[in-house]
Motif scaffolding. Structure first.
Motif, PDB file in Angstrom:
ATOM      1  N   THR A 103       0.828  -1.205   0.000  1.00 15.57           N
ATOM      2  CA  THR A 103       0.000   0.000   0.000  1.00 15.57           C
ATOM      3  C   THR A 103       0.862   1.254   0.000  1.00 15.57           C
ATOM      4  O   THR A 103       0.568   2.231  -0.710  1.00 15.57           O
ATOM      5  CB  THR A 103      -0.930  -0.007   1.223  1.00 15.57           C
ATOM      6  OG1 THR A 103      -1.689  -1.222   1.242  1.00 15.57           O
ATOM      7  CG2 THR A 103      -1.886   1.168   1.186  1.00 15.57           C
ATOM      8  N   TYR A 121      -0.253   1.346  11.190  1.00 16.86           N
ATOM      9  CA  TYR A 121      -0.285  -0.099  10.931  1.00 16.86           C
ATOM     10  C   TYR A 121       0.979  -0.784  11.443  1.00 16.86           C
ATOM     11  O   TYR A 121       0.923  -1.935  11.900  1.00 16.86           O
ATOM     12  CB  TYR A 121      -0.466  -0.367   9.441  1.00 16.86           C
ATOM     13  CG  TYR A 121      -1.918  -0.518   9.043  1.00 16.86           C
ATOM     14  CD1 TYR A 121      -2.598  -1.701   9.277  1.00 16.86           C
ATOM     15  CD2 TYR A 121      -2.605   0.526   8.466  1.00 16.86           C
ATOM     16  CE1 TYR A 121      -3.921  -1.849   8.923  1.00 16.86           C
ATOM     17  CE2 TYR A 121      -3.935   0.401   8.110  1.00 16.86           C
ATOM     18  CZ  TYR A 121      -4.590  -0.793   8.337  1.00 16.86           C
ATOM     19  OH  TYR A 121      -5.901  -0.930   8.002  1.00 16.86           O
ATOM     20  N   GLU A 131     -11.074  -1.167   6.366  1.00 15.88           N
ATOM     21  CA  GLU A 131     -10.428  -1.703   5.164  1.00 15.88           C
ATOM     22  C   GLU A 131     -11.454  -2.237   4.173  1.00 15.88           C
ATOM     23  O   GLU A 131     -11.268  -2.108   2.948  1.00 15.88           O
ATOM     24  CB  GLU A 131      -9.450  -2.804   5.559  1.00 15.88           C
ATOM     25  CG  GLU A 131      -8.233  -2.307   6.306  1.00 15.88           C
ATOM     26  CD  GLU A 131      -7.631  -3.350   7.221  1.00 15.88           C
ATOM     27  OE1 GLU A 131      -6.683  -3.013   7.942  1.00 15.88           O
ATOM     28  OE2 GLU A 131      -8.121  -4.502   7.216  1.00 15.88           O
ATOM     29  N   SER A 166     -10.461  -2.201  12.351  1.00 20.44           N
ATOM     30  CA  SER A 166      -9.658  -1.998  11.144  1.00 20.44           C
ATOM     31  C   SER A 166     -10.206  -2.805   9.967  1.00 20.44           C
ATOM     32  O   SER A 166     -10.125  -2.373   8.814  1.00 20.44           O
ATOM     33  CB  SER A 166      -8.200  -2.379  11.418  1.00 20.44           C
ATOM     34  OG  SER A 166      -8.093  -3.755  11.736  1.00 20.44           O
ATOM     35  N   LEU A 225      -4.143  -3.318   0.223  1.00 18.65           N
ATOM     36  CA  LEU A 225      -5.345  -3.166   1.045  1.00 18.65           C
ATOM     37  C   LEU A 225      -6.012  -4.512   1.289  1.00 18.65           C
ATOM     38  O   LEU A 225      -6.506  -4.790   2.393  1.00 18.65           O
ATOM     39  CB  LEU A 225      -6.298  -2.193   0.362  1.00 18.65           C
ATOM     40  CG  LEU A 225      -7.469  -1.670   1.187  1.00 18.65           C
ATOM     41  CD1 LEU A 225      -6.963  -0.949   2.433  1.00 18.65           C
ATOM     42  CD2 LEU A 225      -8.317  -0.721   0.350  1.00 18.65           C
ATOM     43  N   LEU A 233      -6.624  -6.394   4.824  1.00 21.40           N
ATOM     44  CA  LEU A 233      -7.939  -6.912   5.212  1.00 21.40           C
ATOM     45  C   LEU A 233      -7.829  -8.360   5.674  1.00 21.40           C
ATOM     46  O   LEU A 233      -8.447  -8.754   6.677  1.00 21.40           O
ATOM     47  CB  LEU A 233      -8.891  -6.782   4.025  1.00 21.40           C
ATOM     48  CG  LEU A 233     -10.384  -7.002   4.271  1.00 21.40           C
ATOM     49  CD1 LEU A 233     -11.191  -6.121   3.327  1.00 21.40           C
ATOM     50  CD2 LEU A 233     -10.784  -8.452   4.044  1.00 21.40           C
TER      51      LEU A 233
END
Length: 517
Positions: free
Chosen positions: A113, A215, A262, A258, A391, A395
């Motif tokens: 990302t 993150y 996401e 989160s 992403l 996830l």
């Protein structure tokens, strides 16, 4: 418009674009990317609430399990205790291993990302450099033309005032130069956008730095909890396992939260990547007075089917500059021999015109669609390829982390119950059980001083007679050797000396050395 040369939406984008979207009244919402639309925002919030529902279900299951753990007697369970202990331990270890695998995916997704957003910011900076270069050329050219019209051409007209035909040529040249300046002043369309690509790049990089750091901290927190949980299970440290269980509750809520963000971000990004041109055109048309069909479509598509919106104005400017050149050459050939004082001003205007033509050719190259379209495609690739892939990995990390910590929270209480009941379980075992730690531990040194059985001093010949007399008898063959009065073992002189030294250092009963003398 969703696909073009150099960019095509991936199948991940296609799958996520098919996810149904509904508002709070459960009415269907179009899947076109419209972040400013209220119904579209409600659809994304509803997707986020799915993760909240999963969190509620997870917490409910944990509460039911803990209530059963606290209220039910473990003796009532049909499963044997060793098998229960093994199941609890391995379930904890399996959950932690799955969480560690998810952490690895999270690090990879976070890096992907970040790379995608970095590619977007780099493309925006390149586009901003192109626009700034074009803007600088336009300003420089306008300054040169303004100086030539207001200075050199005015003085040239004054010098050629006795000849009206020369004055008419100079005035015509001034009008054409002013027309060229007016055309060039209308070329910079990017000023009407209300912002530059550089501002967008700086804002995106600023948000990405904080996202990446957040993150990283979450991943390190998960990793620390997993490692300390394994340490507590391996060393059977109850307080450490209890602390990690409490921390797991916090990380569980963080993981489901989160996951919701996401999920909404992935669906929204898929909507944008499926038709990026439509969103850019609609947004520009809503916020500016530009005509997207003339300018933006030229740069977004960059194909022969879309004409260059600047072509007519650039052609007019090119013709005007060519006309000015020819008129100046005529003045140089006819007027300078009659008015030598006007030569300096005429040469200065020619130099300005040559610089203007050079800037004009550079401006034509900068306004061509190939450069800006390449930057646009690079930004789409970074956002819709690397960004979408990262992403999705994030996830997956959030999902694995949430499931793993749910399992760990349910299993760890039984693990620390095993720690505190371990000694009690040893006390409940029988004393003659050889597998208890008490039975496996070596006896104390004082217990070694036991009374030995009496040793017979009968001569060897008598023993031989008895053995010969009763040999072959089944009754005596089945008797133990102690009951048969077996002879003592023989010892060498060195062994006797070692036993004598040991008996002197550690005095004991006299009967220990009787058989050595």
């Amino acid at each position: 418009m969703g696909s073009r040369q150099g960019y095509q939406a991936s199948w991940w984008v296609y799958l996520l674009h098919q996810v149904p979207r509904t508002n709070f009244q459960f009415e269907a919402v179009e899947s076109s990317f419209a972040p400013l639309d209220r119904e579209y925002q409600q659809a994304l919030l509803l997707l986020t609430s799915v993760a909240g529902l999963c969190l509620a279900i997870s917490l409910g299951l944990i509460c039911v399990y803990l209530i059963r753990f606290c209220c039910c007697d473990p003796e009532d369970e049909d499963e044997p205790k060793p098998q229960r202990v093994c199941c609890v331990t391995w379930s904890c270890v399996a959950a932690i291993v799955i969480c560690c695998a998810g952490i690895g995916l999270g690090f990879y997704g976070n890096s992907e990302t970040n790379d995608g957003v970095g590619q977007v910011t780099a493309a925006l900076q390149d586009a901003n450099l192109t626009l700034q270069s074009a803007d600088a050329l336009v300003r420089q050219t306008l300054g040169l033309l303004s100086g030539a019209v207001g200075g050199d051409l005015t003085r040239l007209e004054e010098a050629l005032a006795p000849r009206t035909e020369f004055v008419a040529v100079v005035r015509n040249t001034r009008r054409q130069a002013e027309a060229v300046a007016q055309i060039l002043a209308g070329l910079p369309f990017w000023g009407a956008l209300g912002g530059s690509p550089s501002q967008l790049a700086h804002g995106l990089a600023y948000l990405e730095d904080y996202r990446w750091l957040a993150y990283i901290l979450v991943l390190l927190l998960d990793l620390v909890i997993c490692l300390f949980t394994l340490l507590g299970l391996a060393k059977q440290i109850k307080w450490l396992v209890v602390v990690m269980t409490v921390m797991s509750f916090f990380v569980l809520i963080l993981s489901w939260g989160s996951l919701g963000l996401e999920m909404a971000a992935a669906v929204g990004l898929s909507d944008f990547c499926s038709d990026p041109d439509g969103f850019v055109l609609n947004l520009t048309q809503a916020k500016t007075d530009l005509n997207p069909a003339e300018i933006l479509q030229y740069y977004l598509a960059c194909s022969l089917d879309v004409p260059n919106p600047f072509q007519q104005r650039l052609t007019m400017s090119q013709r005007a500059l060519s006309s000015i050149h020819s008129q100046l050459h005529g003045l140089e050939r006819e007027a300078i021999p009659q008015f030598p004082a006007a030569e300096r001003n005429l040469v200065s205007v020619q130099v300005t015109l040559n610089t203007t033509e050079s800037n004009f050719h550079q401006l034509v190259a900068l306004l061509n669609c190939r450069g800006l379209h390449k930057d646009y495609v690079d930004a789409l690739k970074g956002l819709c390829y690397d960004g979408m892939e990262g992403l999705l990995f994030l996830l997956l990390f959030s999902l694995l982390s949430a499931l793993a910590f749910t399992t760990a929270i349910c299993s760890l209480p039984r693990a620390w119950e095993r720690f505190q009941s371990r000694d009690a379980a040893y006390e409940d075992t029988e004393d003659d059980d050889p597998f208890t730690p008490q039975a496996r531990s070596p006896p104390p040194r004082s217990s070694l001083h036991l009374s030995a059985p009496p040793i017979s001093n009968a001569p060897v010949s008598q023993y031989m007679n008895q053995s010969g007399l009763f040999s072959g008898s089944p009754r005596y063959d089945s008797m133990p050797l102690l009951d048969r009065h077996s002879p003592p073992p023989s010892y060498s002189p060195s062994m006797q000396a070692s036993y004598v030294g040991a008996s002197q250092e550690e005095p004991g009963p006299r009967y220990r050395m009787d058989f050595l003398t």
